[in-house]
Design a protein around this motif. Structure first.
Motif: not given
Length: 251
Positions: A5-6, A29-33, A67-72, A74-75
């Motif tokens: 989950v980003i 069981d999910a990871n978080i980034l 921006g949000l787009g760039d952050a996602y 990268a994630g």
């Protein structure tokens, strides 16, 4: 299937711990980034502390807010590099209900009909039957409904909440939609990816959620984000009608 989950952050010091806690309870069981854009309020340091206390939590620090787009993006790159099969977008401000994570992840983890293709994208939707918004002023409701209606008409798609930021992708889908060509932000970024998924031949499913307006901090919505989305959707719609179908490739 392995899931991450980003959660992108910029000045989310107050809300981030609760968001992480909610995810860990909902999908243990999910990871978080956490992808932090060098928040001046100390969110990055708080993210590091959360990661130090929990091996399921990871942090990606970016040097500036672009921006949000760039952050996602990268994630996504981090998640694909680390081999995750399901990749989820989720806000840090408490507006997205963690209780619906299991349903979103499940929707892209198994076919809806035996023998059918797996949906490539599941959206937590405010505007399908059963979806709702809590504590939004009238102008925000009008803006969101209007933007989504315009996107449906201009792009010729049947997604009722293409601007939604609560969504789960199959990794294979993200690998196949040319993320290196994406250059959009905010509302526009979510519409862009929705359109790319559809044009790549994948199914998009929408699951109803109750979206709650954030109680602390400031919304990242701005006039520039809205203007960018309107311009881009208009250009993509024109290209889809009179040019190449995969119109977002030049976005």
């Amino acid at each position: 299937m392995s899931t991450v989950v980003i959660i992108p952050t910029y000045n989310e010091l107050e809300t981030l711990p609760e968001a992480v806690k909610a995810v860990r309870i909902a999908v243990p069981d999910a990871n978080i980034l956490i992808v932090d854009d060098n928040s001046p309020d100390g969110t990055g340091a708080k993210a590091d502390a959360l990661a130090s206390a929990d091996p399921f939590v990871h942090v990606l620090h970016r040097t500036e807010k672009t921006g949000l787009g760039d952050a996602y993006l990268a994630g996504f790159a981090w998640a694909l590099e680390h081999g995750f099969e399901i990749i989820v977008e989720m806000d840090a401000d408490g507006s997205h209900p963690a209780s619906r994570l299991g349903a979103l992840i499940g929707a892209v983890s198994a076919p809806t009909v035996p023998g059918a293709h797996y949906p490539g994208l599941a959206i937590g939707s405010r505007w399908v039957t059963g979806g709702s918004v809590v504590n939004w002023p009238a102008h925000r409701l009008f803006l969101s409904r209007g933007a989504n209606a315009y996107a449906r008409i201009a792009l010729g798609i049947n997604v009722k909440d293409s601007t939604a930021g609560f969504r789960a992708f199959r990794a294979e889908v993200l690998r196949g939609i040319h993320l290196e060509e994406v250059n959009s932000h905010g509302y526009c970024f979510q519409i862009d990816l929705t359109l790319r998924v559809l044009d790549a031949g994948y199914t998009v499913v929408e699951l109803p959620i109750e979206f709650k307006e954030r109680e602390t901090g400031e919304s990242k919505m701005s006039k520039n984000i809205v203007v960018e989305a309107m311009k881009s959707v208009t250009a993509w719609g024109w290209q889809r009608r009179f040019g190449k179908k995969n119109s977002t490739s030049s976005s």
